[in-house]
Design an enzyme around this catalytic site. Structure first.
Site, PDB file in Angstrom:
ATOM      1  CG  MET A  30      -1.929  -1.179   1.155  1.00 36.44           C
ATOM      2  SD  MET A  30      -3.466  -0.914   2.053  1.00 36.44           S
ATOM      3  CE  MET A  30      -2.849  -0.629   3.688  1.00 36.44           C
ATOM      4  CG  LEU A  33       7.215   1.444  -1.008  1.00 33.79           C
ATOM      5  CD1 LEU A  33       7.933   1.191  -2.330  1.00 33.79           C
ATOM      6  CD2 LEU A  33       6.314   0.265  -0.653  1.00 33.79           C
ATOM      7  CG  HIS A  34       8.709   0.379   5.894  1.00 36.20           C
ATOM      8  ND1 HIS A  34       8.941  -0.977   5.937  1.00 36.20           N
ATOM      9  CD2 HIS A  34       7.401   0.536   6.194  1.00 36.20           C
ATOM     10  CE1 HIS A  34       7.839  -1.604   6.268  1.00 36.20           C
ATOM     11  NE2 HIS A  34       6.875  -0.712   6.417  1.00 36.20           N
ATOM     12  N   GLY A  36      11.226  -2.715   5.315  1.00 35.21           N
ATOM     13  CA  GLY A  36      10.477  -3.978   5.337  1.00 35.21           C
ATOM     14  C   GLY A  36      10.002  -4.344   3.933  1.00 35.21           C
ATOM     15  CG  HIS A  37       7.056  -1.976   1.975  1.00 37.95           C
ATOM     16  ND1 HIS A  37       6.977  -0.853   2.756  1.00 37.95           N
ATOM     17  CD2 HIS A  37       5.831  -2.546   2.027  1.00 37.95           C
ATOM     18  CE1 HIS A  37       5.762  -0.728   3.251  1.00 37.95           C
ATOM     19  NE2 HIS A  37       5.045  -1.748   2.835  1.00 37.95           N
ATOM     20  CE  LYS A 149       3.993  -4.424  10.182  1.00 36.14           C
ATOM     21  NZ  LYS A 149       2.680  -4.120  10.765  1.00 36.14           N
ATOM     22  CG  LEU A 184      11.368  -1.524   9.826  1.00 36.17           C
ATOM     23  CD1 LEU A 184      12.199  -1.495   8.540  1.00 36.17           C
ATOM     24  CD2 LEU A 184      11.653  -0.280  10.660  1.00 36.17           C
TER      25      LEU A 184
HETATM   26  O1  PAF Z   1      -0.012  -5.667   3.637  1.00 38.78           O
HETATM   27  C1  PAF Z   1      -0.458  -4.772   2.905  1.00 38.78           C
HETATM   28  O2  PAF Z   1       0.194  -3.774   2.621  1.00 38.78           O
HETATM   29  C2  PAF Z   1      -1.869  -4.909   2.336  1.00 38.78           C
HETATM   30  O3  PAF Z   1      -2.714  -5.503   3.253  1.00 38.78           O
HETATM   31  C3  PAF Z   1      -1.911  -5.643   0.993  1.00 38.78           C
HETATM   32  C4  PAF Z   1      -1.438  -7.087   1.115  1.00 38.78           C
HETATM   33  C5  PAF Z   1      -1.048  -4.905  -0.022  1.00 38.78           C
HETATM   34  C6  PAF Z   1      -3.343  -5.673   0.456  1.00 38.78           C
HETATM   35  O4  PAF Z   1      -3.854  -4.389   0.284  1.00 38.78           O
END
Ligand code: PAF
Length: 280
Positions: A30, A33-34, A36-37, A149, A184
Protein backbone atom coordinates in the site's frame (compact mmCIF):
# COMPACT_ATOMS: atom_id res chain seq x y z
CA UNK A 1 11.04 0.54 -14.45
CA UNK A 2 7.67 0.91 -16.14
CA UNK A 3 5.02 2.66 -14.03
CA UNK A 4 1.62 1.43 -15.17
CA UNK A 5 -1.84 2.62 -14.10
CA UNK A 6 -4.14 0.84 -16.57
CA UNK A 7 -4.91 -2.87 -16.69
CA UNK A 8 -4.68 -3.21 -20.48
CA UNK A 9 -1.16 -1.76 -20.39
CA UNK A 10 -0.19 -4.05 -17.49
CA UNK A 11 -1.42 -7.10 -19.39
CA UNK A 12 0.61 -6.24 -22.47
CA UNK A 13 3.81 -5.57 -20.44
CA UNK A 14 3.42 -8.87 -18.59
CA UNK A 15 2.64 -10.82 -21.79
CA UNK A 16 5.99 -9.65 -23.17
CA UNK A 17 7.73 -11.16 -20.10
CA UNK A 18 5.79 -14.42 -20.37
CA UNK A 19 6.39 -14.70 -24.12
CA UNK A 20 10.12 -14.45 -23.35
CA UNK A 21 9.75 -17.34 -20.88
CA UNK A 22 10.38 -15.10 -17.84
CA UNK A 23 8.73 -15.83 -14.51
CA UNK A 24 7.13 -13.09 -12.42
CA UNK A 25 7.20 -12.25 -8.70
CA UNK A 26 4.61 -9.91 -7.19
CA UNK A 27 5.06 -7.78 -4.07
CA UNK A 28 1.68 -6.25 -3.14
CA UNK A 29 1.95 -3.06 -1.02
CA UNK A 30 0.00 0.00 0.00
CA UNK A 31 3.03 2.25 -0.53
CA UNK A 32 4.83 4.49 2.00
CA UNK A 33 7.64 2.02 1.48
CA UNK A 34 10.28 1.26 4.10
CA UNK A 35 13.06 -1.27 4.57
CA UNK A 36 10.48 -3.98 5.34
CA UNK A 37 9.00 -3.62 1.85
CA UNK A 38 12.45 -3.45 0.30
CA UNK A 39 13.31 -6.79 1.96
CA UNK A 40 10.30 -8.25 0.12
CA UNK A 41 11.59 -6.75 -3.13
CA UNK A 42 15.06 -8.22 -2.52
CA UNK A 43 13.51 -11.68 -1.97
CA UNK A 44 11.32 -11.22 -5.05
CA UNK A 45 14.39 -10.54 -7.18
CA UNK A 46 15.90 -13.83 -6.00
CA UNK A 47 12.62 -15.66 -6.61
CA UNK A 48 11.87 -14.68 -10.23
CA UNK A 49 13.34 -13.06 -13.33
CA UNK A 50 10.80 -10.19 -13.30
CA UNK A 51 9.48 -8.25 -10.31
CA UNK A 52 6.17 -6.40 -10.17
CA UNK A 53 5.36 -4.22 -7.14
CA UNK A 54 1.82 -2.97 -6.68
CA UNK A 55 0.97 0.17 -4.73
CA UNK A 56 -2.73 0.45 -4.00
CA UNK A 57 -4.22 1.88 -0.80
CA UNK A 58 -7.16 -0.49 -0.70
CA UNK A 59 -10.27 1.25 0.67
CA UNK A 60 -12.06 -2.06 1.28
CA UNK A 61 -9.68 -3.13 4.06
CA UNK A 62 -10.17 0.02 6.17
CA UNK A 63 -13.04 0.20 8.66
CA UNK A 64 -15.33 3.26 8.81
CA UNK A 65 -13.36 4.82 11.69
CA UNK A 66 -9.89 3.77 10.51
CA UNK A 67 -7.08 5.77 8.90
CA UNK A 68 -7.81 5.53 5.13
CA UNK A 69 -7.81 9.29 4.53
CA UNK A 70 -4.61 9.91 6.49
CA UNK A 71 -2.79 6.75 5.38
CA UNK A 72 0.68 7.96 4.24
CA UNK A 73 1.06 8.40 0.47
CA UNK A 74 4.56 8.90 -0.97
CA UNK A 75 4.30 7.95 -4.64
CA UNK A 76 7.38 9.79 -5.91
CA UNK A 77 9.73 8.57 -3.18
CA UNK A 78 8.30 5.05 -3.48
CA UNK A 79 8.82 4.98 -7.26
CA UNK A 80 12.42 6.16 -6.85
CA UNK A 81 13.20 3.44 -4.28
CA UNK A 82 11.66 0.72 -6.45
CA UNK A 83 13.42 1.87 -9.58
CA UNK A 84 16.78 1.93 -7.77
CA UNK A 85 16.08 -1.58 -6.46
CA UNK A 86 15.69 -2.87 -10.03
CA UNK A 87 11.92 -3.48 -10.02
CA UNK A 88 10.56 -4.05 -13.54
CA UNK A 89 6.98 -2.85 -13.19
CA UNK A 90 5.28 -0.57 -10.67
CA UNK A 91 1.54 -1.32 -10.87
CA UNK A 92 -0.28 1.69 -9.41
CA UNK A 93 -3.93 1.49 -10.46
CA UNK A 94 -6.49 4.15 -9.56
CA UNK A 95 -9.44 2.99 -7.43
CA UNK A 96 -11.80 2.77 -10.44
CA UNK A 97 -9.42 0.38 -12.23
CA UNK A 98 -9.63 -2.05 -9.29
CA UNK A 99 -13.25 -1.46 -8.25
CA UNK A 100 -15.14 -0.27 -11.34
CA UNK A 101 -18.77 0.85 -11.08
CA UNK A 102 -20.96 -2.10 -10.23
CA UNK A 103 -18.20 -4.09 -8.51
CA UNK A 104 -20.10 -6.58 -6.33
CA UNK A 105 -17.75 -9.42 -5.38
CA UNK A 106 -16.37 -10.16 -1.93
CA UNK A 107 -13.75 -12.80 -1.14
CA UNK A 108 -14.16 -14.05 2.41
CA UNK A 109 -11.88 -16.66 3.98
CA UNK A 110 -13.80 -18.00 6.95
CA UNK A 111 -12.27 -19.38 10.15
CA UNK A 112 -8.73 -18.11 9.95
CA UNK A 113 -9.98 -14.53 9.25
CA UNK A 114 -12.30 -14.40 12.21
CA UNK A 115 -10.22 -14.15 15.41
CA UNK A 116 -7.43 -11.76 16.44
CA UNK A 117 -7.33 -8.82 13.96
CA UNK A 118 -10.45 -10.16 12.23
CA UNK A 119 -12.40 -9.78 15.48
CA UNK A 120 -10.92 -6.34 16.19
CA UNK A 121 -11.37 -5.08 12.60
CA UNK A 122 -14.57 -6.57 11.15
CA UNK A 123 -14.42 -6.87 7.35
CA UNK A 124 -10.68 -6.13 7.21
CA UNK A 125 -9.60 -9.53 5.92
CA UNK A 126 -12.46 -9.67 3.38
CA UNK A 127 -11.02 -6.43 2.01
CA UNK A 128 -7.50 -7.87 1.97
CA UNK A 129 -8.55 -11.20 0.39
CA UNK A 130 -10.66 -9.43 -2.24
CA UNK A 131 -7.91 -7.05 -3.34
CA UNK A 132 -5.18 -9.70 -3.24
CA UNK A 133 -7.34 -12.04 -5.35
CA UNK A 134 -7.78 -9.17 -7.83
CA UNK A 135 -4.04 -8.42 -7.88
CA UNK A 136 -3.31 -12.12 -8.42
CA UNK A 137 -5.71 -12.22 -11.37
CA UNK A 138 -4.33 -8.98 -12.81
CA UNK A 139 -0.64 -9.92 -12.53
CA UNK A 140 -0.87 -13.74 -12.56
CA UNK A 141 2.49 -14.05 -10.75
CA UNK A 142 4.40 -17.30 -10.24
CA UNK A 143 5.37 -16.23 -6.74
CA UNK A 144 4.09 -13.55 -4.34
CA UNK A 145 5.80 -12.23 -1.24
CA UNK A 146 4.27 -10.96 2.00
CA UNK A 147 5.77 -9.82 5.31
CA UNK A 148 5.47 -12.00 8.38
CA UNK A 149 4.68 -8.87 10.40
CA UNK A 150 1.10 -9.25 9.12
CA UNK A 151 1.10 -12.86 10.23
CA UNK A 152 -2.66 -13.39 10.11
CA UNK A 153 -2.86 -11.74 6.68
CA UNK A 154 -0.20 -14.16 5.42
CA UNK A 155 -2.15 -17.13 6.82
CA UNK A 156 -5.41 -15.87 5.25
CA UNK A 157 -3.74 -15.47 1.86
CA UNK A 158 -2.13 -18.92 2.03
CA UNK A 159 -5.58 -20.42 2.77
CA UNK A 160 -7.21 -18.48 -0.08
CA UNK A 161 -4.52 -19.52 -2.57
CA UNK A 162 -5.05 -23.20 -1.72
CA UNK A 163 -8.85 -22.95 -1.63
CA UNK A 164 -9.15 -21.07 -4.94
CA UNK A 165 -6.42 -22.99 -6.81
CA UNK A 166 -4.39 -19.90 -7.62
CA UNK A 167 -1.27 -22.03 -8.02
CA UNK A 168 0.95 -19.20 -6.75
CA UNK A 169 3.95 -19.84 -4.51
CA UNK A 170 3.31 -17.67 -1.41
CA UNK A 171 6.45 -16.75 0.52
CA UNK A 172 6.54 -15.12 3.96
CA UNK A 173 9.51 -12.82 4.64
CA UNK A 174 10.71 -12.25 8.24
CA UNK A 175 9.77 -8.98 9.93
CA UNK A 176 12.30 -6.16 9.54
CA UNK A 177 12.92 -4.21 12.74
CA UNK A 178 14.44 -0.93 13.86
CA UNK A 179 17.61 -1.19 15.98
CA UNK A 180 15.55 -1.18 19.19
CA UNK A 181 13.33 -4.04 17.94
CA UNK A 182 10.18 -2.17 16.84
CA UNK A 183 8.75 -3.84 13.71
CA UNK A 184 8.92 -1.54 10.67
CA UNK A 185 5.47 -0.32 9.65
CA UNK A 186 4.14 2.55 7.56
CA UNK A 187 2.01 3.43 10.62
CA UNK A 188 5.13 4.10 12.77
CA UNK A 189 5.21 7.47 10.95
CA UNK A 190 2.16 8.52 12.99
CA UNK A 191 4.12 8.29 16.28
CA UNK A 192 5.66 11.39 17.83
CA UNK A 193 9.11 10.80 19.38
CA UNK A 194 7.74 10.24 22.90
CA UNK A 195 5.26 7.56 21.75
CA UNK A 196 7.82 6.01 19.38
CA UNK A 197 10.10 5.53 22.41
CA UNK A 198 7.28 3.85 24.35
CA UNK A 199 6.32 1.62 21.39
CA UNK A 200 9.38 -0.58 21.87
CA UNK A 201 7.53 -2.11 24.82
CA UNK A 202 5.53 -4.15 22.28
CA UNK A 203 8.35 -6.30 20.82
CA UNK A 204 9.99 -6.46 24.26
CA UNK A 205 6.84 -7.76 25.97
CA UNK A 206 6.37 -10.34 23.22
CA UNK A 207 10.01 -11.43 23.46
CA UNK A 208 9.79 -11.86 27.24
CA UNK A 209 6.52 -13.82 26.97
CA UNK A 210 7.80 -16.05 24.14
CA UNK A 211 10.97 -16.90 26.09
CA UNK A 212 8.98 -17.65 29.25
CA UNK A 213 6.50 -19.90 27.40
CA UNK A 214 9.36 -21.64 25.59
CA UNK A 215 10.91 -22.42 28.97
CA UNK A 216 7.67 -23.86 30.28
CA UNK A 217 5.88 -20.96 32.01
CA UNK A 218 2.09 -21.36 31.94
CA UNK A 219 1.05 -19.44 28.77
CA UNK A 220 -1.93 -17.81 30.54
CA UNK A 221 0.44 -16.34 33.11
CA UNK A 222 2.97 -15.14 30.48
CA UNK A 223 0.21 -13.56 28.36
CA UNK A 224 -1.28 -11.79 31.40
CA UNK A 225 2.16 -10.39 32.28
CA UNK A 226 2.63 -9.16 28.68
CA UNK A 227 -0.76 -7.41 28.75
CA UNK A 228 0.07 -5.76 32.10
CA UNK A 229 3.50 -4.64 30.83
CA UNK A 230 1.95 -3.10 27.71
CA UNK A 231 -0.77 -1.32 29.69
CA UNK A 232 1.85 0.06 32.10
CA UNK A 233 3.86 1.32 29.10
CA UNK A 234 0.86 3.34 27.85
CA UNK A 235 -0.67 0.88 25.37
CA UNK A 236 -4.33 0.02 25.11
CA UNK A 237 -4.21 -3.72 24.38
CA UNK A 238 -6.47 -5.33 21.74
CA UNK A 239 -5.07 -8.82 22.19
CA UNK A 240 -1.99 -10.83 23.13
CA UNK A 241 -2.62 -14.44 22.07
CA UNK A 242 -0.71 -17.70 21.71
CA UNK A 243 -1.89 -19.65 18.64
CA UNK A 244 -1.01 -22.55 16.37
CA UNK A 245 1.38 -21.02 13.80
CA UNK A 246 -0.48 -22.49 10.82
CA UNK A 247 -4.18 -22.54 11.68
CA UNK A 248 -4.01 -19.59 14.13
CA UNK A 249 -6.38 -21.66 16.27
CA UNK A 250 -5.81 -23.38 19.60
CA UNK A 251 -2.09 -24.25 20.08
CA UNK A 252 -1.22 -27.94 20.37
CA UNK A 253 1.86 -29.44 22.05
CA UNK A 254 4.46 -30.48 19.50
CA UNK A 255 3.24 -28.08 16.80
CA UNK A 256 4.83 -24.64 16.04
CA UNK A 257 3.30 -21.86 18.11
CA UNK A 258 3.20 -18.12 17.52
CA UNK A 259 2.56 -15.21 19.85
CA UNK A 260 0.56 -12.39 18.25
CA UNK A 261 -0.35 -8.97 19.64
CA UNK A 262 -2.16 -5.81 18.65
CA UNK A 263 -2.19 -2.69 20.79
CA UNK A 264 -2.75 1.03 20.40
CA UNK A 265 -0.40 3.75 21.53
CA UNK A 266 -1.62 7.35 21.28
CA UNK A 267 -4.34 6.18 18.85
CA UNK A 268 -1.93 4.32 16.53
CA UNK A 269 -2.61 0.61 16.28
CA UNK A 270 0.53 -1.54 16.09
CA UNK A 271 0.74 -5.28 15.53
CA UNK A 272 3.61 -7.68 16.04
CA UNK A 273 4.26 -11.40 16.42
CA UNK A 274 7.04 -13.78 17.34
CA UNK A 275 7.70 -17.51 17.12
CA UNK A 276 7.77 -19.47 20.37
CA UNK A 277 10.82 -21.71 20.34
CA UNK A 278 10.52 -24.71 22.60
CA UNK A 279 13.48 -24.81 25.00
CA UNK A 280 12.21 -27.50 27.33
O1 PAF B 1 -0.01 -5.67 3.64
C1 PAF B 1 -0.46 -4.77 2.91
O2 PAF B 1 0.19 -3.77 2.62
C2 PAF B 1 -1.87 -4.91 2.34
O3 PAF B 1 -2.71 -5.50 3.25
C3 PAF B 1 -1.91 -5.64 0.99
C4 PAF B 1 -1.44 -7.09 1.12
C5 PAF B 1 -1.05 -4.91 -0.02
C6 PAF B 1 -3.34 -5.67 0.46
O4 PAF B 1 -3.85 -4.39 0.28
Amino acid sequence: MQTIRRLAELRSALSAFRDAGEDIALVPTMGALHAGHMALVAEAKLAARRVVVSIFVNPRQFGANEDLSRYPRKELADARMLSEAGVDVLWMPPVEEVYPDGFATNVSVSGISEGLDGAARPGHFDGVATVVAKLFNQVRPDVALFGEKDFQQLAVIRRMVVDLDFGIDIRGVPTQRDDDGLALSSRNAYLIAEDRAKAVALPRALGVAATAIGKGTDPAEALATARETLTAAGFSVDYVELVDAETLGEPFPGRPRRLLAAAKIAGTRLIDNIAVNEQG
